[in-house]
Write a protein that holds these residues in place. Structure first.
Motif, mmCIF file in Angstrom:
data_model
loop_
_atom_site.group_PDB
_atom_site.id
_atom_site.type_symbol
_atom_site.label_atom_id
_atom_site.label_comp_id
_atom_site.label_asym_id
_atom_site.label_seq_id
_atom_site.Cartn_x
_atom_site.Cartn_y
_atom_site.Cartn_z
ATOM 1 N N PHE A 110 -28.262 -7.968 1.915
ATOM 2 C CA PHE A 110 -27.918 -9.003 2.891
ATOM 3 C C PHE A 110 -28.608 -8.802 4.239
ATOM 4 O O PHE A 110 -29.127 -9.741 4.835
ATOM 5 C CB PHE A 110 -26.398 -9.031 3.087
ATOM 6 C CG PHE A 110 -25.930 -10.032 4.104
ATOM 7 C CD1 PHE A 110 -25.976 -11.385 3.830
ATOM 8 C CD2 PHE A 110 -25.444 -9.621 5.341
ATOM 9 C CE1 PHE A 110 -25.548 -12.322 4.769
ATOM 10 C CE2 PHE A 110 -25.012 -10.543 6.272
ATOM 11 C CZ PHE A 110 -25.060 -11.901 5.995
ATOM 12 N N GLY A 111 -28.625 -7.574 4.751
ATOM 13 C CA GLY A 111 -29.135 -7.338 6.097
ATOM 14 C C GLY A 111 -30.508 -6.691 6.129
ATOM 15 O O GLY A 111 -31.018 -6.203 5.120
ATOM 16 N N ASP A 112 -31.104 -6.680 7.311
ATOM 17 C CA ASP A 112 -32.389 -6.014 7.519
ATOM 18 C C ASP A 112 -32.197 -4.562 7.948
ATOM 19 O O ASP A 112 -33.080 -3.725 7.743
ATOM 20 C CB ASP A 112 -33.198 -6.754 8.595
ATOM 21 C CG ASP A 112 -33.533 -8.174 8.174
ATOM 22 O OD1 ASP A 112 -34.295 -8.328 7.208
ATOM 23 O OD2 ASP A 112 -33.019 -9.118 8.807
ATOM 24 N N ALA A 113 -31.068 -4.264 8.547
ATOM 25 C CA ALA A 113 -30.785 -2.909 9.005
ATOM 26 C C ALA A 113 -29.276 -2.732 9.119
ATOM 27 O O ALA A 113 -28.520 -3.709 9.202
ATOM 28 C CB ALA A 113 -31.456 -2.635 10.352
ATOM 29 N N ALA A 114 -28.844 -1.475 9.126
ATOM 30 C CA ALA A 114 -27.416 -1.172 9.288
ATOM 31 C C ALA A 114 -27.278 0.104 10.110
ATOM 32 O O ALA A 114 -28.154 0.982 10.070
ATOM 33 C CB ALA A 114 -26.738 -1.003 7.930
ATOM 34 N N ILE A 115 -26.200 0.186 10.850
ATOM 35 C CA ILE A 115 -25.904 1.396 11.608
ATOM 36 C C ILE A 115 -24.476 1.838 11.340
ATOM 37 O O ILE A 115 -23.582 1.016 11.117
ATOM 38 C CB ILE A 115 -26.125 1.213 13.128
ATOM 39 C CG1 ILE A 115 -25.227 0.110 13.697
ATOM 40 C CG2 ILE A 115 -27.590 0.934 13.435
ATOM 41 C CD1 ILE A 115 -25.309 -0.025 15.227
ATOM 42 N N GLU A 151 -23.754 4.986 0.370
ATOM 43 C CA GLU A 151 -24.241 4.094 -0.687
ATOM 44 C C GLU A 151 -24.046 2.627 -0.296
ATOM 45 O O GLU A 151 -24.898 1.775 -0.569
ATOM 46 C CB GLU A 151 -23.511 4.392 -1.993
ATOM 47 C CG GLU A 151 -23.869 5.742 -2.604
ATOM 48 C CD GLU A 151 -23.019 6.071 -3.822
ATOM 49 O OE1 GLU A 151 -21.987 5.391 -4.024
ATOM 50 O OE2 GLU A 151 -23.388 7.003 -4.553
ATOM 51 N N GLU A 152 -22.926 2.343 0.354
ATOM 52 C CA GLU A 152 -22.651 0.968 0.783
ATOM 53 C C GLU A 152 -23.637 0.511 1.848
ATOM 54 O O GLU A 152 -24.107 -0.630 1.844
ATOM 55 C CB GLU A 152 -21.218 0.863 1.315
ATOM 56 C CG GLU A 152 -20.169 0.771 0.242
ATOM 57 C CD GLU A 152 -20.253 -0.552 -0.507
ATOM 58 O OE1 GLU A 152 -19.658 -1.535 -0.060
ATOM 59 O OE2 GLU A 152 -20.968 -0.606 -1.531
ATOM 60 N N LEU A 153 -23.972 1.399 2.782
ATOM 61 C CA LEU A 153 -24.933 1.042 3.825
ATOM 62 C C LEU A 153 -26.296 0.723 3.224
ATOM 63 O O LEU A 153 -26.972 -0.221 3.660
ATOM 64 C CB LEU A 153 -25.053 2.189 4.832
ATOM 65 C CG LEU A 153 -23.814 2.445 5.710
ATOM 66 C CD1 LEU A 153 -23.931 3.797 6.405
ATOM 67 C CD2 LEU A 153 -23.648 1.327 6.744
ATOM 68 N N ILE A 154 -26.686 1.502 2.234
ATOM 69 C CA ILE A 154 -27.959 1.249 1.553
ATOM 70 C C ILE A 154 -27.886 -0.044 0.741
ATOM 71 O O ILE A 154 -28.824 -0.852 0.729
ATOM 72 C CB ILE A 154 -28.325 2.434 0.632
ATOM 73 C CG1 ILE A 154 -28.656 3.672 1.475
ATOM 74 C CG2 ILE A 154 -29.480 2.080 -0.287
ATOM 75 C CD1 ILE A 154 -29.897 3.510 2.340
ATOM 76 N N ARG A 155 -26.761 -0.262 0.081
ATOM 77 C CA ARG A 155 -26.617 -1.448 -0.772
ATOM 78 C C ARG A 155 -26.795 -2.738 0.011
ATOM 79 O O ARG A 155 -27.451 -3.680 -0.458
ATOM 80 C CB ARG A 155 -25.235 -1.447 -1.442
ATOM 81 C CG ARG A 155 -24.991 -2.649 -2.343
ATOM 82 C CD ARG A 155 -23.566 -2.674 -2.875
ATOM 83 N NE ARG A 155 -22.575 -2.878 -1.824
ATOM 84 C CZ ARG A 155 -22.282 -4.066 -1.293
ATOM 85 N NH1 ARG A 155 -22.924 -5.163 -1.697
ATOM 86 N NH2 ARG A 155 -21.363 -4.167 -0.360
ATOM 87 N N VAL A 156 -26.223 -2.803 1.208
ATOM 88 C CA VAL A 156 -26.167 -4.075 1.921
ATOM 89 C C VAL A 156 -27.440 -4.427 2.673
ATOM 90 O O VAL A 156 -27.548 -5.529 3.216
ATOM 91 C CB VAL A 156 -24.953 -4.118 2.885
ATOM 92 C CG1 VAL A 156 -23.657 -3.975 2.110
ATOM 93 C CG2 VAL A 156 -25.062 -3.047 3.962
ATOM 94 N N VAL A 157 -28.413 -3.506 2.758
ATOM 95 C CA VAL A 157 -29.677 -3.860 3.396
ATOM 96 C C VAL A 157 -30.718 -4.189 2.334
ATOM 97 O O VAL A 157 -30.629 -3.744 1.189
ATOM 98 C CB VAL A 157 -30.200 -2.731 4.316
ATOM 99 C CG1 VAL A 157 -29.219 -2.452 5.437
ATOM 100 C CG2 VAL A 157 -30.502 -1.464 3.531
ATOM 101 N N ARG A 158 -31.702 -4.977 2.715
ATOM 102 C CA ARG A 158 -32.764 -5.400 1.794
ATOM 103 C C ARG A 158 -33.697 -4.227 1.479
ATOM 104 O O ARG A 158 -33.678 -3.195 2.173
ATOM 105 C CB ARG A 158 -33.565 -6.534 2.416
ATOM 106 C CG ARG A 158 -34.246 -6.129 3.720
ATOM 107 C CD ARG A 158 -35.221 -7.167 4.219
ATOM 108 N NE ARG A 158 -35.748 -6.819 5.524
ATOM 109 C CZ ARG A 158 -36.715 -5.938 5.740
ATOM 110 N NH1 ARG A 158 -37.263 -5.280 4.723
ATOM 111 N NH2 ARG A 158 -37.150 -5.692 6.970
#
Length: 348
Positions: free
Chosen positions: A128-133, A152-159
């Motif tokens: 979904f996202g381009d980056a996450a923090i 794992e969730e942070l990695i999952r939600v970024v492209r």
């Protein structure tokens, strides 16, 4: 889409059990342990306004990461707190989430795009996202499997090609004396502690909960002391001026010495106190209930209600080991900064 709905009344939102539908979360990982409910969720709901008042300075490393992103990037802030990073780079779009409805309410009143959500079960679609923090969040999760799941969730939600910045408190504190002011827990938490009694503390009779500076929040930069006031749960301007001196003293320490001197430290589970002044506690009626239930105590000398916050402080290399085995995550950079271990990941 849930994530694109601006929340105007956080009190109407409850923790979501459904969350993401792409990768189901196993019950033993997603079930919130009692220690997190009592000593993380409950505490931050109770102290939210006071906590928010002390959280305004942006860490240079986080600011640099956000400013490096391309215009139009969608940034997901998991554990956004009072939203101090939301909107930092005005050329990007932000969506924040936090487990605390009280903190999310503060964000919503600033017109941020936010919702209540659990870090181990993010309510965003895959890619979904381009980056996450994730800034100072993972150390509040009490089992290794939950900490790994959050990554794992942070990695999952970024492209694919998207980046993730994670920071956590380090056991290798620049001011090693802080560890002696925290309350160590007698046993490390594991999968069996999903439900259980209140944890024991080491030498509880000899330990006193002391007011301590929030060393990991706003310290000196590489070129000197931050231009921002050093903020922590103190009381008024007099307390803050005193804390400036404390901040300067431990910020001048050498990071290598901090890492080296902590080699003998094996305990990583702590209670870290937060002092909520009586005049603020009176505004928040939950403090009376917390004291009655043994989840907080009064300190008349300091004129405050003392809450304990659960922390698992990270040892050198631990954050990298959690990433190992996540096949679609590549480490871009890892570093130690202001008593924090930090890592930047890229989805492949």
């Amino acid at each position: 889409m849930v994530a694109s709905t601006t929340m105007t009344d956080a009190s109407k939102y409850q923790e979501s059990d459904s969350a993401n539908i792409d990768t189901p979360c196993s019950a033993n990982v997603c079930a919130t342990p009692d220690i997190e409910k009592k000593y993380v969720h409950h505490v931050y709901n109770a102290i939210a306004p006071h906590f928010s008042a002390t959280r305004f300075a942006r860490w240079p490393k986080v600011a640099s990461f956000l400013n490096s992103l391309s215009p139009g990037a969608v940034i997901l802030d998991a554990g956004c707190g009072n939203g101090k990073y939301l909107g930092f780079n005005p050329n990007c779009f932000y969506i924040g989430c936090d487990i605390s409805p009280s903190l999310i309410d503060i964000c919503a009143k600033k017109d941020h795009e936010v919702l209540v959500a659990d870090a181990v079960n993010l309510p965003y679609k895959t890619n979904f996202g381009d980056a996450a923090i994730s800034i100072a969040v993972l150390h509040h999760l009490s089992t290794e499997s939950r900490r790994r799941k959050a990554i794992e969730e942070l990695i999952r939600v970024v492209r694919k090609g998207g980046t993730v910045l994670i920071t956590v408190w380090a056991v290798e504190q620049e001011d090693s004396s802080l560890l002696s002011k925290w309350t160590p827990l007698s046993e490390k938490y594991n999968e069996g502690w999903v439900s259980g009694s209140i944890p024991q503390v080491r030498n509880s009779a000899a330990l006193m909960l002391k007011q301590i500076p929030e060393a990991n929040e706003d310290c000196c930069s590489t070129t000197g002391i931050s231009k921002h006031r050093y903020a922590h749960p103190g009381y008024g301007e007099e307390g803050r001026r005193e804390d400036n001196v404390i901040a300067a003293s431990f910020c001048n320490g050498i990071q290598e010495d901090a890492i080296s001197s902590s080699k003998a430290v094996t305990n990583q589970e702590y209670f870290v106190p937060w002092h909520l002044p009586y005049h603020r506690a009176e505004v928040n009626g939950t403090s009376t209930t917390a004291i009655a239930n043994g989840l907080a105590k009064k300190d008349d000398k300091k004129g405050a209600v003392v809450y304990n916050r659960y922390y698992h402080v990270f040892a050198e290399g631990e954050l990298q080991r959690l990433v190992t085995g996540i096949e679609n995550a590549a480490t871009v950079e890892q570093f130690y900064d202001k008593s924090n271990w930090c890592i930047i990941l890229q989805k492949r």
